[in-house]
Each structure stands twice: as structure tokens, then as C-alpha cells.
Design a protein around this motif. Structure first.
Motif, short mmCIF file in Angstrom:
data_model
loop_
_atom_site.label_atom_id
_atom_site.label_comp_id
_atom_site.label_asym_id
_atom_site.label_seq_id
_atom_site.Cartn_x
_atom_site.Cartn_y
_atom_site.Cartn_z
N ASP A 180 0.86 -1.18 0.00
CA ASP A 180 0.00 0.00 0.00
C ASP A 180 0.90 1.23 0.00
O ASP A 180 1.56 1.53 0.99
CB ASP A 180 -0.89 -0.02 1.25
N ARG A 181 0.93 1.95 -1.10
CA ARG A 181 1.82 3.10 -1.25
C ARG A 181 1.41 4.28 -0.37
O ARG A 181 2.24 5.10 -0.02
CB ARG A 181 1.83 3.55 -2.70
N VAL A 182 0.14 4.36 0.00
CA VAL A 182 -0.33 5.49 0.82
C VAL A 182 0.24 5.42 2.22
O VAL A 182 0.72 6.41 2.76
CB VAL A 182 -1.87 5.54 0.85
N ALA A 237 -0.13 -4.25 2.45
CA ALA A 237 -1.58 -4.15 2.62
C ALA A 237 -2.06 -5.18 3.64
O ALA A 237 -1.53 -6.29 3.71
CB ALA A 237 -2.27 -4.38 1.28
N ILE A 238 -3.09 -4.80 4.41
CA ILE A 238 -3.69 -5.70 5.39
C ILE A 238 -5.18 -5.76 5.10
O ILE A 238 -5.85 -4.74 4.98
CB ILE A 238 -3.45 -5.19 6.83
N ILE A 239 -5.69 -6.99 4.97
CA ILE A 239 -7.11 -7.21 4.73
C ILE A 239 -7.64 -8.13 5.81
O ILE A 239 -7.13 -9.24 6.00
CB ILE A 239 -7.36 -7.82 3.34
N ASP A 240 -8.64 -7.66 6.54
CA ASP A 240 -9.23 -8.41 7.65
C ASP A 240 -8.18 -8.94 8.62
O ASP A 240 -8.25 -10.06 9.10
CB ASP A 240 -10.08 -9.57 7.12
N GLY A 241 -7.17 -8.12 8.89
CA GLY A 241 -6.14 -8.47 9.86
C GLY A 241 -5.02 -9.36 9.32
O GLY A 241 -4.12 -9.73 10.07
N PHE A 242 -5.05 -9.68 8.03
CA PHE A 242 -4.03 -10.52 7.43
C PHE A 242 -3.14 -9.70 6.50
O PHE A 242 -3.64 -8.99 5.62
CB PHE A 242 -4.65 -11.68 6.64
N VAL A 243 -1.84 -9.82 6.69
CA VAL A 243 -0.89 -9.14 5.82
C VAL A 243 -0.88 -9.86 4.48
O VAL A 243 -0.79 -11.09 4.42
CB VAL A 243 0.53 -9.15 6.44
N MET A 244 -0.99 -9.10 3.41
CA MET A 244 -1.02 -9.67 2.07
C MET A 244 0.42 -9.93 1.61
O MET A 244 1.04 -9.16 0.88
CB MET A 244 -1.75 -8.75 1.09
N ASP A 245 0.96 -11.03 2.11
CA ASP A 245 2.36 -11.39 1.95
C ASP A 245 2.45 -12.86 1.58
O ASP A 245 1.50 -13.63 1.78
CB ASP A 245 3.08 -11.12 3.27
N MET A 246 3.59 -13.27 1.05
CA MET A 246 3.85 -14.67 0.68
C MET A 246 2.83 -15.17 -0.35
O MET A 246 2.33 -16.28 -0.26
CB MET A 246 3.88 -15.58 1.92
N LEU A 247 2.54 -14.32 -1.35
CA LEU A 247 1.60 -14.65 -2.41
C LEU A 247 2.36 -15.06 -3.66
O LEU A 247 3.49 -14.63 -3.89
CB LEU A 247 0.74 -13.43 -2.73
N HIS A 261 -3.70 -10.40 -9.15
CA HIS A 261 -5.16 -10.36 -9.05
C HIS A 261 -5.62 -9.47 -7.90
O HIS A 261 -6.53 -8.66 -8.05
CB HIS A 261 -5.69 -11.79 -8.90
N LEU A 262 -4.96 -9.61 -6.77
CA LEU A 262 -5.32 -8.82 -5.60
C LEU A 262 -5.05 -7.33 -5.82
O LEU A 262 -5.88 -6.49 -5.48
CB LEU A 262 -4.57 -9.33 -4.38
N VAL A 263 -3.92 -7.01 -6.42
CA VAL A 263 -3.60 -5.60 -6.73
C VAL A 263 -4.67 -5.01 -7.64
O VAL A 263 -5.14 -3.89 -7.43
CB VAL A 263 -2.19 -5.50 -7.36
N ASP A 264 -5.06 -5.77 -8.65
CA ASP A 264 -6.10 -5.30 -9.57
C ASP A 264 -7.42 -5.03 -8.84
O ASP A 264 -8.03 -3.98 -9.01
CB ASP A 264 -6.31 -6.33 -10.68
N TRP A 301 -13.81 -11.06 -1.19
CA TRP A 301 -14.38 -12.21 -0.49
C TRP A 301 -14.37 -13.42 -1.40
O TRP A 301 -14.07 -14.52 -0.97
CB TRP A 301 -15.80 -11.91 -0.02
N CYS A 302 -14.67 -13.22 -2.65
CA CYS A 302 -14.66 -14.31 -3.61
C CYS A 302 -13.25 -14.86 -3.77
O CYS A 302 -13.04 -16.07 -3.84
CB CYS A 302 -15.21 -13.83 -4.96
N LEU A 303 -12.24 -13.99 -3.80
CA LEU A 303 -10.87 -14.42 -3.91
C LEU A 303 -10.48 -15.27 -2.70
O LEU A 303 -9.84 -16.31 -2.84
CB LEU A 303 -9.93 -13.20 -3.99
N ALA A 304 -10.89 -14.84 -1.51
CA ALA A 304 -10.57 -15.58 -0.30
C ALA A 304 -11.22 -16.95 -0.28
O ALA A 304 -10.66 -17.92 0.23
CB ALA A 304 -10.98 -14.78 0.93
#
Length: 64
Positions: A20-22, A27-37, A44-47, A58-61
Motif C-alpha cells: 500500500d503506497r499510501v 496491505a492488510i485485509i481483515d487483519g491478514f498481511v497480504m504477503d507470501m503470495l 489479481h489482488l492488486v487489480d 471475499w470471492c478471492l478468499a
């Protein structure tokens, strides 16, 4: 066109982090760091995040 808020950054040999550049942190989604992808997962997640499509996250998860 506005600058994209989210991007992917390589962290280990084959893994990626959604950044997250801001806030200048991963980036963190629902308490999970978006790492090790995989590259595909990160792309897909960035898009989805840059489009602001929260329902699709939610569909991705759930692997819809």
C-alpha cells in the motif's frame, strides 16, 4: 488517470507482497498481511484493490 495505490513487491525467491503506497507498508485485509503470495495471486489482488472492488475480495478468499 490517478496513481495506483497498491502494487506488488517481490520479497523472497518466488513470493510477493501487496504494498500500500499510501501508508508505505504491506496491505492488510481483515487483519491478514497480504504477503507470501504467488505472482498470479498478487496481480489479481492488486487489480481488485486498485479498482476498489471489495466484494470480489471475499470471492478471492473463498476461491470462487
Amino acid at each position: 488517470m490517478a496513481a495506483q495505490r497498491y502494487s506488488r513487491c517481490k520479497n523472497l525467491n518466488i513470493y510477493w507482497t501487496v504494498f500500500d503506497r499510501v501508508i508505505g507498508q504491506p496491505a492488510i485485509i481483515d487483519g491478514f498481511v497480504m504477503d507470501m503470495l504467488t505472482a498470479d495471486e498478487a496481480d489479481h489482488l492488486v487489480d481488485l484493490l486498485n479498482r476498489g472492488n471489495q466484494e470480489s475480495l471475499w470471492c478471492l478468499a473463498e476461491r470462487c
